[in-house]
Design a protein around this motif. Structure first.
Motif, short mmCIF file in Angstrom:
data_model
loop_
_atom_site.label_atom_id
_atom_site.label_comp_id
_atom_site.label_asym_id
_atom_site.label_seq_id
_atom_site.Cartn_x
_atom_site.Cartn_y
_atom_site.Cartn_z
N THR A 175 -54.84 9.55 -2.62
CA THR A 175 -55.86 10.35 -1.95
C THR A 175 -56.70 9.38 -1.11
OG1 THR A 175 -57.64 10.10 -3.59
CG2 THR A 175 -55.95 11.77 -4.03
N PRO A 176 -57.61 9.88 -0.28
CA PRO A 176 -58.46 8.97 0.48
C PRO A 176 -59.26 8.01 -0.39
CG PRO A 176 -58.54 11.14 1.47
CD PRO A 176 -57.76 11.28 0.19
N LYS A 177 -59.37 8.29 -1.67
CA LYS A 177 -60.07 7.39 -2.59
C LYS A 177 -59.16 6.33 -3.19
CE LYS A 177 -63.59 10.78 -3.88
NZ LYS A 177 -64.23 11.52 -5.00
N GLY A 178 -57.84 6.44 -2.92
CA GLY A 178 -56.91 5.44 -3.43
C GLY A 178 -55.80 6.05 -4.26
N PRO A 179 -54.95 5.20 -4.90
CA PRO A 179 -53.85 5.70 -5.73
C PRO A 179 -54.39 6.56 -6.88
CG PRO A 179 -53.63 3.35 -5.32
CD PRO A 179 -54.99 3.73 -4.85
N SER A 180 -53.65 7.63 -7.16
CA SER A 180 -54.10 8.55 -8.22
C SER A 180 -52.90 9.18 -8.89
CB SER A 180 -55.02 9.63 -7.62
OG SER A 180 -55.40 10.57 -8.59
#
Length: 208
Positions: A175-180
């Motif tokens: 996601t735009p916040k990083g790996p998830s």
């Protein structure tokens, strides 16, 4: 003044007015005129300083494409926005932010020769024009993996401009916040999902 002459000329040549598609879009000389509707979908250039020495000489081999990619991003920060044309992705049924992502990736990554767009699927993303599949040449090779990684990184850096929801590549959900999370497959293509932005109404101009 010369740097903005081209996009302004394009707007008036089309006889339209430019309207912001949503709050994500970049402030690229938007003007309103009373005649007809024209949307400008724009991506922001990167801010790294441009280096002329990084631009390959005419006739340089294809292997220099990845090495020179950064220089092409930097050129965009010094010149007027470039109009993006339909290229690799089949755009029928895609929403405007998905088209913007597809055209930008085609322009920045000429190694990409195939993308998937709208298709039947149990999930809504592809049928509703919210997703593209960026097919990676030789995806299991070191070069293919590196290219896929670079496309994911590029999409995440432009998350606001693409109204990005997620990317999936080599088993990892981003996601735009990083790996998830992991275990998502996608070893031969980068799946990119946007929030859409609505379907084209005609007259849209997509800018890099």
């Amino acid at each position: 003044m010369a740097a903005v002459a081209v996009p302004v000329a394009i707007i008036f040549a089309l006889g339209g007015s430019a309207h912001a598609e949503d709050h994500h879009r970049d402030a690229n000389a938007v003007a309103d005129a009373p005649c007809c509707h024209l949307q400008i979908m724009a991506t922001a250039p990167t801010t790294t300083a441009w280096s002329a020495s990084a631009v390959p000489a005419p006739g340089a081999p294809a292997e220099t494409a990845a090495a020179s990619r950064a220089s092409r991003w930097h050129v965009a920060s010094k010149n007027a926005p470039q109009v993006l044309i339909a290229d690799v992705a089949p755009e029928r049924g895609l929403q405007v932010k998905t088209i913007l992502a597809a055209r930008t990736i085609s322009a920045v990554f000429p190694e990409i020769k195939n993308m998937g767009g709208v298709r039947p699927d149990a999930l809504r993303w592809h049928p509703e024009g919210l997703a593209i599949d960026v097919m990676i040449p030789n995806p299991s090779s070191a070069a293919g993996i590196a290219l896929g990684n670079e496309i994911v990184s590029f999409a995440l850096k432009n998350a606001d401009k693409f109204s990005l929801q997620d990317c999936i590549w080599r088993g990892t959900y981003y996601t735009p916040k990083g790996p998830s999370g992991s275990g998502y497959g996608h070893y031969d293509h980068v799946h990119i999902t946007t929030h859409g932005g609505g379907y084209p109404k005609g007259g849209e101009v997509y800018l890099r």
